[in-house]
Every structure is written in C-alpha cells, then in structure tokens.
Design a protein around this motif. Structure first.
Motif, PDB file in Angstrom:
ATOM      1  N   GLN A   1      -0.117   2.054   3.844  1.00  0.00           N
ATOM      2  CA  GLN A   1       0.561   0.875   3.519  1.00  0.00           C
ATOM      3  C   GLN A   1       1.870   0.418   3.853  1.00  0.00           C
TER       4      GLN A   1
ATOM      5  N   GLY B   1       8.614  -1.270   4.013  1.00  0.00           N
ATOM      6  CA  GLY B   1       8.200  -2.681   4.496  1.00  0.00           C
ATOM      7  C   GLY B   1       9.293  -3.455   5.451  1.00  0.00           C
TER       8      GLY B   1
ATOM      9  N   GLN C   1       2.274   5.723   2.750  1.00  0.00           N
ATOM     10  CA  GLN C   1       3.192   4.582   2.685  1.00  0.00           C
ATOM     11  C   GLN C   1       4.563   4.459   3.930  1.00  0.00           C
TER      12      GLN C   1
ATOM     13  N   THR D   1       6.237 -10.218   4.041  1.00  0.00           N
ATOM     14  CA  THR D   1       5.161  -9.505   3.325  1.00  0.00           C
ATOM     15  C   THR D   1       3.665  -9.943   3.921  1.00  0.00           C
TER      16      THR D   1
ATOM     17  N   SER E   1      11.518  -6.730   5.327  1.00  0.00           N
ATOM     18  CA  SER E   1      12.038  -7.960   4.654  1.00  0.00           C
ATOM     19  C   SER E   1      11.522  -9.365   5.046  1.00  0.00           C
TER      20      SER E   1
ATOM     21  N   ALA F   1       3.040  -8.005   7.018  1.00  0.00           N
ATOM     22  CA  ALA F   1       2.644  -6.450   6.504  1.00  0.00           C
ATOM     23  C   ALA F   1       1.359  -6.407   5.916  1.00  0.00           C
ATOM     24  N   ASN F   2       0.962  -7.466   4.997  1.00  0.00           N
ATOM     25  CA  ASN F   2      -0.350  -7.395   4.291  1.00  0.00           C
ATOM     26  C   ASN F   2      -1.350  -7.297   5.401  1.00  0.00           C
TER      27      ASN F   2
ATOM     28  N   ASN G   1      -1.670  -3.971   6.956  1.00  0.00           N
ATOM     29  CA  ASN G   1      -2.546  -2.959   5.946  1.00  0.00           C
ATOM     30  C   ASN G   1      -3.866  -3.178   6.060  1.00  0.00           C
TER      31      ASN G   1
ATOM     32  N   VAL H   1       4.813  -1.251   2.402  1.00  0.00           N
ATOM     33  CA  VAL H   1       5.090  -1.671   1.009  1.00  0.00           C
ATOM     34  C   VAL H   1       5.816  -2.996   1.356  1.00  0.00           C
ATOM     35  N   LYS H   2       5.907  -3.711  -0.001  1.00  0.00           N
ATOM     36  CA  LYS H   2       6.380  -4.955   0.155  1.00  0.00           C
ATOM     37  C   LYS H   2       8.005  -5.300   0.492  1.00  0.00           C
ATOM     38  N   SER H   3       8.657  -4.221  -0.066  1.00  0.00           N
ATOM     39  CA  SER H   3      10.234  -4.448   0.147  1.00  0.00           C
ATOM     40  C   SER H   3      10.672  -3.493   1.044  1.00  0.00           C
ATOM     41  N   GLU H   4      11.785  -3.724   1.643  1.00  0.00           N
ATOM     42  CA  GLU H   4      12.590  -2.894   2.531  1.00  0.00           C
ATOM     43  C   GLU H   4      13.623  -2.121   1.923  1.00  0.00           C
TER      44      GLU H   4
END
Length: 271
Positions: free
Chosen positions: A192, A211, A208, A216, A213, A219-220, A223, A194-197
């Motif tokens: 995964q 991420g 994990q 998102t 910035s 990135a999704n 994933n 992640v959402k943040s960097e």
C-alpha cells in the motif's frame, strides 16, 4: 499566367498520388524498425525491474541469456497455444487488451529471470490498471520466494506531471524494493502506498511505502492494480517449488473466511 481549371485539378491529383505513395512507402519501410524499437523498449522495461540497465548495454543479448517466459491462465495452468492452434508467446501478449477481458479469460505472461547457473532468480509479472486520468501499468519483479519485491517499474499515459507522474521516478519505485506481499501467516496483503508523504521510510512496515504528495488518486490506482494482479497470479505462484505454498494456501483460506463473513453481514443487513 493563369492556368486552366483542368490543369490545377490535374496537378493536385498528381501531387496527391505522389505524396500518398511516398507516405505509404515510408510507413511500410519504417514498420519493421518501429516494431524493433517497441520490442527493445519493452524488454528494457521488463529487465529494468530486476537489474540496472545502462546506456550501451546489449539489451537483446541480456534478454536471450537471462529471460525465459511462459503464459498462464487465472488457474495457474500454463497456456501453450490458443484454441485455433496459434502459439502463445509471453512477449507478444498485449496486457492492455487482456485487461479489457474478464479475468477468467485473460492470459497472464510470466518472465523468469535466470541466474548464471540457469536457475530462476526472480519472477517478473506485468500489471495494468487505472490512475487518476488514464491507464497506468508496469512490471513487478519478485524474489523466487514470491513474497519479496525485487524491483518495480511503473509507467502511465496521462498522470499529472510532478504529482501522479512521479510513479515513473526511480526514487518512488525504489521504495518498493524489499517490501513483502504476503504476511507471516501467508495472507495476501500486497503493498500500500500511503496517503501522505513523510520522507521517512523507517515508519512504514513491510507492506507500506511512502506516499506522493498531491497524488492520492494515482497512489490508490497503483495499490488497486497491485492487489488485483497478485491475486490473479496467486494460483500460479502455488505451482512454483520455491514458493511457500502452505503459507499462500493458508492466506487464501483466511481471505475466503473474511469474504464469507462479509457476505453474511451483508445478507443480515438486507433482511
């Protein structure tokens, strides 16, 4: 001197025929070099998932010496030919076209990276999915335990420069090296982003990566793409001697129990 309409029309017709002929000749003449260039580019991307390719390296020679390939179906069975007898060649599989079919009907290429002793050193599988704006794809190299990521190469068609398009950056792709796709009890976890960097890789576990910035959605998409393709190939993974089959089977049982529990909850909620 003013020319007659017949002269103008005739001149235009001759010019069209001549230019059309030249374009057709160029298209035919360039077809083979273009196909070779595409083939070389694909081989370079596949190999770069598992090793460093430097300028001047003979990619075709490396390919012939180090890559063996096959094609499997969703059940993990090797597919040697189509129903009409046409031979199935992994390198010629268009993963983008296969993506449009139901998973049960798709063909899944597998590229085996061989060591100097002629043994499989890593497995490389193609992946394909959706980013924020358009298609994304790539190649994932797994160690022969089929649990640990050796390397990844991502690409995209239209992600935002400086944001989602960063999936092609070496720094972002290197975040996946050494990560694991199965848990210690064999459950398929995947990786995964992640959402943040944060810029601090030490705070993430084996499943994990940091991420990007402002990216998102891309990135999704990555994933989702990884999880789906690891599931597609899971039956094939179990056929490989070096894989931890017991762990993979145990993980699949856990997945099945979770799906049954979810289905039961949905049914109770609808009553």
């Amino acid at each position: 001197m003013r020319q007659s309409n017949a002269y103008v029309i005739g001149f235009a017709a001759v010019l069209t025929i001549v230019l059309g002929g030249l374009l057709a000749f160029a298209a035919v003449g360039l077809r083979e070099p273009q196909q070779k260039a595409v083939k070389l580019d694909t081989r370079t991307k596949i190999l770069s998932a598992v090793m460093e390719i430097n300028e001047g390296d003979d990619v075709n020679q490396i390919w012939e010496q180090r890559i063996e390939s096959l094609v499997v179906d969703i059940d993990g069975d090797v597919v040697g030919q189509l129903d009409d007898g046409t031979a199935v060649i992994a390198e010629q599989i268009d993963v983008g076209k296969e993506y449009k079919k139901p998973a049960q009907q798709r063909l899944f290429p597998v590229f085996q990276f061989m060591n100097e002793q002629g043994e499989v050193d890593a497995y490389i599988i193609p992946v394909f999915g959706n980013g924020l704006w358009d298609r994304i794809w790539g190649f994932i190299a797994l160690e022969k335990d089929l649990v640990t990521i050796r390397g990844v190469r991502f690409d995209h068609k239209g992600e935002t420069p400086g944001l989602g398009a960063r999936i092609t950056d070496g720094e972002v792709q290197n975040r996946y090296i050494g990560k694991k796709i199965y848990s210690d009890v064999g459950q398929l976890v995947s990786i995964q982003m992640v959402k943040s960097e944060t810029g601090d890789p030490s705070i993430y576990d084996d499943y994990q990566v940091d991420g990007m910035s402002g990216a998102t959605m891309t990135a999704n998409g990555v994933n989702d793409m990884l999880l789906k393709y690891f599931k597609y190939y899971s039956s094939y993974f179990k056929t490989i001697e070096t894989a931890d089959k017991e762990a993979i089977e145990e993980g699949e049982q856990i997945e099945e129990i979770k799906e049954n529990e979810t289905q039961l909850i949905d049914e109770q909620a609808n009553q």
